[in-house]
Structures are given as C-alpha cells and as structure tokens.
Design a protein around this motif. Structure first.
Motif, short mmCIF file in Angstrom:
data_model
loop_
_atom_site.label_atom_id
_atom_site.label_comp_id
_atom_site.label_asym_id
_atom_site.label_seq_id
_atom_site.Cartn_x
_atom_site.Cartn_y
_atom_site.Cartn_z
N LYS A 22 0.80 -1.22 0.00
CA LYS A 22 0.00 0.00 0.00
C LYS A 22 0.84 1.28 0.00
O LYS A 22 0.30 2.38 -0.03
CB LYS A 22 -0.93 0.02 1.23
CG LYS A 22 -2.24 -0.70 1.01
CD LYS A 22 -3.10 -0.06 -0.09
CE LYS A 22 -3.76 1.23 0.35
NZ LYS A 22 -4.55 1.83 -0.75
N SER A 26 4.66 7.07 -6.97
CA SER A 26 4.51 7.32 -8.39
C SER A 26 5.82 7.00 -9.11
O SER A 26 6.90 7.41 -8.68
CB SER A 26 4.14 8.78 -8.63
OG SER A 26 3.94 9.02 -10.00
N SER A 361 -14.69 6.76 -12.02
CA SER A 361 -13.71 7.84 -12.11
C SER A 361 -14.41 9.17 -12.36
O SER A 361 -15.57 9.23 -12.78
CB SER A 361 -12.72 7.57 -13.25
OG SER A 361 -13.33 7.84 -14.52
N ASP A 400 -5.75 7.31 -9.49
CA ASP A 400 -4.39 7.50 -8.99
C ASP A 400 -3.49 8.06 -10.09
O ASP A 400 -3.74 7.87 -11.28
CB ASP A 400 -3.81 6.17 -8.49
CG ASP A 400 -4.59 5.59 -7.32
OD1 ASP A 400 -5.08 6.37 -6.50
OD2 ASP A 400 -4.72 4.36 -7.26
N SER A 401 -2.40 8.73 -9.67
CA SER A 401 -1.33 9.14 -10.60
C SER A 401 -0.19 8.15 -10.39
O SER A 401 0.67 8.38 -9.54
CB SER A 401 -0.89 10.57 -10.33
OG SER A 401 -1.96 11.47 -10.50
N GLU A 402 -0.20 7.09 -11.15
CA GLU A 402 0.68 5.97 -10.83
C GLU A 402 2.11 6.11 -11.37
O GLU A 402 3.01 5.41 -10.93
CB GLU A 402 0.08 4.66 -11.37
CG GLU A 402 -1.32 4.37 -10.86
CD GLU A 402 -2.40 4.69 -11.88
OE1 GLU A 402 -3.46 4.05 -11.84
OE2 GLU A 402 -2.17 5.60 -12.71
N ARG A 407 -3.03 10.66 -13.98
CA ARG A 407 -4.38 10.63 -13.41
C ARG A 407 -5.39 10.77 -14.56
O ARG A 407 -5.81 11.87 -14.92
CB ARG A 407 -4.52 11.79 -12.42
CG ARG A 407 -5.77 11.76 -11.55
CD ARG A 407 -5.73 12.97 -10.64
NE ARG A 407 -6.98 13.17 -9.92
CZ ARG A 407 -7.24 12.69 -8.72
NH1 ARG A 407 -6.35 11.95 -8.10
NH2 ARG A 407 -8.40 12.93 -8.13
N THR A 411 -6.99 2.41 -14.62
CA THR A 411 -6.01 1.70 -13.80
C THR A 411 -4.79 1.45 -14.67
O THR A 411 -4.90 0.94 -15.79
CB THR A 411 -6.61 0.37 -13.30
OG1 THR A 411 -7.69 0.67 -12.41
CG2 THR A 411 -5.58 -0.46 -12.58
N TRP A 417 1.85 -1.07 -9.19
CA TRP A 417 0.89 -0.31 -8.39
C TRP A 417 0.02 -1.25 -7.58
O TRP A 417 0.02 -2.47 -7.80
CB TRP A 417 0.02 0.59 -9.29
CG TRP A 417 -0.61 1.74 -8.56
CD1 TRP A 417 -1.91 1.89 -8.23
CD2 TRP A 417 0.08 2.90 -8.06
NE1 TRP A 417 -2.10 3.08 -7.56
CE2 TRP A 417 -0.89 3.72 -7.43
CE3 TRP A 417 1.41 3.32 -8.07
CZ2 TRP A 417 -0.57 4.94 -6.84
CZ3 TRP A 417 1.73 4.53 -7.47
CH2 TRP A 417 0.75 5.33 -6.86
N ASP A 420 -6.62 -0.06 -4.89
CA ASP A 420 -7.16 0.06 -3.53
C ASP A 420 -8.31 -0.91 -3.24
O ASP A 420 -8.29 -1.63 -2.23
CB ASP A 420 -7.62 1.50 -3.30
CG ASP A 420 -8.29 1.67 -1.94
OD1 ASP A 420 -7.61 1.42 -0.92
OD2 ASP A 420 -9.48 2.01 -1.89
#
Length: 566
Positions: A22, A26, A361, A400-402, A407, A411, A417, A420
C-alpha cells in the motif's frame, strides 16, 4: 446453481491483482511498489471470482513484455529504458512470445511451471482461461530466449535492406536511424540505436515516432505492402503467418481456452481466416476474441476471419456510456442492436476494460451505481458474452497518478501499483469482504445478482428478444430518453426487463404490443403474478396489449420481472 451457456468474462490485470503493497510511489520500481504474482490467484480467490458469476477469466499481461526491471541474473536481456513505457512496461510490447513475464513469478527460474500451475488451478476452480495474443507489434528489442528448439526468431532471417519484403517479419526504413522527438538516451545504458529503423507499431513507416505513437513497439509484417501500396502478398504464405501459428499452437497446447487478440483489425483478415481454422482443427474448444473498432469490418472478421467474438465498443459501449453520463438517449440502444442484429451473438459487451476509463472515475460517472442500468442492459440484452474488469464490481475509481499512466481515470497498465479496492477485497490473501465499505459490498452484491441471473435464466442465455421501445415513444407514461424496456423469453418463461437511467425513481407504464404477444406466443393475463429477480419481491401486473404494465423503477436501477405463460 444450474448454469447456462452465457459467457461471462472477468478480466484481471495480472500484475496488479494480488499486490498488497500500500506504500506505492509514483513511478516506483518493483522493489518499492511490489508486484502481484500468479500464485496470488489462489483457489480461494478464483472461487470468489467464480462465485461472482464468471465463467472465464482473462489474465491480462501474462506474456513476457519489455520492462525496466533487471532480470539479467536469470539470463533475460535488459531492455533499454527509453523504449519502455513506465517502470513495468506495456503488456502489449511483447519481448518474447514464448515466455511468461518474470514479474509474475515467485521464482523467476520456474515461471513456466508457475504458469502451468495457474492453468491447472483455474480449471480446477471451474473457470476457463483466456490469455492475450498480441499479433500486430512487438517490443523494439524483441528477442526470444524461450522459443522451442528449431524455431527461428522474429527478424532473424529478414533482409533489412528492403523496406518491404513479404517474407520479412518487420518493415524497415533502409539507411535511416531511429530518431524523432523521443529522447533515446539513458545515463546508465547510453543511447538506444536502431539501424536501420523499423516501422512503429501504430503504422508509422518513417523513422521519427513521437510521444503519442506506440514508439516502444515495432510493426509486424503479414505480407501487406504499406510502402509501395501494392496490396497483400499472401502467396506463398508469409513467414510471419507461420511464426504466429507456431506461437498460437504453443500456448494452445498448454491448455488455455481462449485468445483475446489485441488490435486484430491491424492484421489482415486473410491471416485470421487462415490461422484460426488451423488452430481449431486441433483445439476446437478455443475461442478467439478480436479487438476490432471498425463496424464496417465486423462481418469480415467474423465470416472471413472466423473470430468467435468482437468488441462491441463503438456501438453499445459508447451508447451506454453516453446515456449513463446524461448526454445520450436510451432510444440509442435500439439502434445499437439493430446495427449488429445479424451478428449479435458474436458481439462482446462491456462497460470497463484496461483501455477504458473506470465508471467510478471523475472522467466517467463518478458514482458507480449510476451504471447499474447500463450493466443490466449490457449483460441481459442478448445471448452474447459480457465482460467486466477487476474492481468494476467494487466501484474502483482508477484516479491515482501511478507514474507513466497519469491521473486519467484508468487503472495503469504501465506501472507497478496497488489497486485500492482489490487490496481491501484481498485482505492479505483472505479474499473476503471484511475491509470493504457498505457501498462496495452493496455494489458487488448487485453485480453478483445480475450475473447469476445471466447464468441461471435460459431466457438470457438462449432466449428470444423483443425490443419494446417502438411502442413506448412520445408517451406520457414512460420517458424513452431515461428508461428502456425489452422482453426475453425461453419456453414458457418470460422476463420483462426495464431500466431507469434517471436520478429519481420513476412510476412508468410500459406498453407491450400485440405483435409481441404473437411473436413470443404469450397469452394476455389481467392479473399476472411475477417476481423481480433483482429484489426478490413479488408483483402482480396486467399483461395485455390493451393496457400498459405499470410499475415503479428505482433511480439508477431496474427490474427483471419473471413470469410464466401457459
């Protein structure tokens, strides 16, 4: 539970599914962010997916693809970072068609044994297994270290002095080096050099790809002359065709049940028409799913290409998304099925996949419950398969901004990553709902209910269909822009399916015309007892061509009223 023939595909992005780290950063490395493994698909996890209603599981990203992670200790060549998108890399930049991605193995040197175990485990849990086949392009540094003895590598025998040769595996730009706006320099590995440059995967036949191109990939040559525009050269059989047949046979022999074929329409239909019957001659059970976006080509890829199923993206998906977001009319659904009525059984319906933005989203509906009517339609409209993407049933936001994947409401497919909603459902390998909130549990229950109806009701998987919208237009008892209604029937069982895309409950009256009674051989009944399969509640309706069926539909919801006819 008695099941029927309806195919329900649960797509999972394999590297993200089991990751329990968790503390992701980034653009983090595999050491920092962690990575899910094939072993995370335990029997318990697979039973939960089966329990949701799935018949098939599509493990996305299993094949070895270009990555910035160093596996040279295992004899795997290192990829140049400048031609890899993200730390983890795109699963569609294949670096070895005969290998499993090392990221997914607990023991890298035993990755193929772990794959074989996954196939066995999947089947033992009552699911069929689909994997990707990526035929149009490969990673720029493609090199197979796992190919069977006697198999020649892609490009190994190419004449790279020729821009096009039907027996070459790649297209070349002779005497020119790969360049353009991409910075091919890396401090550790220096400048990536490709001389002569190869054509880029999204049909760029010059040496200057830009950031919006699939610059990390090279286009495969199936005998179509894009350089001189002389058409297809398919006799003798192009060498790429033969190599691709070997690859498909290799994976089919391992016991998989289907191939989802990436960007199938960028490969000539003649190849599919040649290769699919050859694979099915030995493995008749294997299904082929095509990612095709041009409706003008649908029938070509079904009848001449022999595909079992095609994405219904530009028809039903786009229409349902527009209605869900409030800028499309529910009357558009009728046009969708009419446009593909003759090939409806071959269309694959979905509301999410790895390419599309998540329903929950900020770029789509924000609230995942808003798409429930759309999912009822997608799943129940006709006999054809339906697909959902892991986390869709939990309202995963994908906000998320992975890293490489910013963003964007999706996914990531490029980064290491942790997802969640899946992380909490996983609950350290327990695969239960204890860490999900009430709304997530409620949403999952709704999805499970709808999918179980698809599995257990022959009217959905095998029944006749009758659209009721043409007799419910321009009336005061039903808003045709916000509500949609249709009938499904098998033997003496009928389902009246009604959905409400509106944000308020609606008291509606649905007309059922005389033609429906004749077509479905129904007898009018002034007091017809029925059960709403979604809520379990009983209702009594007036089943008559002279009187509408009056009922109340919940906001962002629907009813599936089941009744029997004499």
């Amino acid at each position: 539970m008695e099941t029927t023939k309806k195919i329900i595909i649960y797509q999972v992005f394999t590297r993200l599914f089991g990751n329990q780290n968790k503390t992701c950063q980034s653009d983090g490395s595999i050491e920092v962010n962690g990575c899910g493994k094939m072993k995370d698909f335990t029997k318990q996890a697979l039973h939960e997916i089966k329990k949701l209603g799935a018949t098939h599981i599509w493990y996305t990203g299993l094949l070895a693809h270009a990555s910035q992670t160093d596996y040279t200790a295992y004899g795997i060549p290192k990829n140049h970072p400048s031609i890899v998108k993200g730390k983890a890399g795109s699963p569609y930049a294949i670096r070895d068609y005969y290998d499993v991605d090392p990221d997914l193995a607990e023991h890298v040197d035993k990755r193929m044994e772990e794959f074989d175990d996954l196939v066995k485990r999947t089947h033992e849990c009552g699911l069929k297994m689909i994997i990707d086949f990526v035929p149009n392009h490969v990673a720029r540094q493609y090199h197979s270290i796992a190919k069977p003895q006697g198999v020649k590598d892609l490009g190994e025998e190419d004449d790279c002095t020729q821009a096009f040769n039907p027996q070459n595996n790649f297209y070349y730009i002779p005497d020119q080096k790969l360049g353009g706006e991409i910075d091919f320099y890396n401090p550790e590995m220096g400048t990536y050099e490709e001389m002569p440059a190869k054509a880029t995967g999204n049909d760029r036949f010059d040496p200057w790809p830009n950031r919006n191109d699939w610059y990390e990939t090279v286009k495969l040559n199936y005998g179509v002359d894009y350089i001189n525009h002389t058409g297809g050269h398919f006799d003798p059989i192009p060498n790429t065709w033969l190599k691709m047949e070997q690859i498909l046979n290799y994976w089919a022999e391992k016991g998989i049940d289907g191939f989802r074929c990436d960007m199938a329409e960028m490969v000539p239909c003649e190849f599919w028409g040649w290769v699919i019957p050859r694979i099915k001659a030995t493995y008749p059970h294997i299904i082929f799913i095509a990612e095709v976006y041009n409706p003008n080509e649908y029938r070509n890829y079904i009848y001449n290409g022999h595909f079992d199923y095609l994405y219904d993206k530009v028809g039903l998906y786009d229409t349902l998304r527009n209605i869900t977001c409030g800028y499309g009319s529910a009357t558009g659904i009728t046009h969708c099925w009419q446009n593909v009525d003759d090939i409806q059984d071959h269309m694959l319906n979905f509301l999410e996949n790895h390419d599309e933005q998540r329903i929950a989203s900020g770029f789509f509906a924000q609230d995942p419950f808003k798409a429930i009517p759309a999912f009822i339609v997608s799943a129940c409209l006709r006999k054809n398969p339906v697909m959902l993407y892991f986390g869709q049933e939990l309202g995963e936001k994908g906000m998320d901004s992975e890293g490489f994947s910013g963003r964007d409401g999706r996914t990531t497919i490029f980064d290491y990553w942790c997802v969640d909603s899946i992380f909490r459902w996983n609950n350290h390998g327990r695969w239960n709902t204890h860490l999900l909130n009430d709304r997530e549990k409620e949403l999952r229950h709704i999805y499970e209910t709808i999918l179980h109806i698809c599995q257990t009701e022959p009217a959905i998987s095998d029944g006749d269909f009758f659209d009721l919208m043409y007799v419910n237009l321009n009336g005061w008892q039903m808003n045709e822009h916000k509500q949609y209604a249709f009938l499904r029937k098998f033997a003496n069982e009928v389902l009246l399916i009604m959905v409400n895309f509106g944000d308020a409950a609606a008291q509606i009256g649905v007309n059922i015309p005389s033609h429906a009674f004749d077509y479905l051989k129904m007898t009018p009944a002034p007091k017809c007892k029925c059960k709403d399969l979604l809520s379990g509640k009983q209702e009594t309706i007036c089943l008559s061509p002279d009187s509408p069926v009056c009922t109340e539909l919940p906001a962002f919801g629907g009813k599936i009223l089941k009744f029997k006819i004499k």
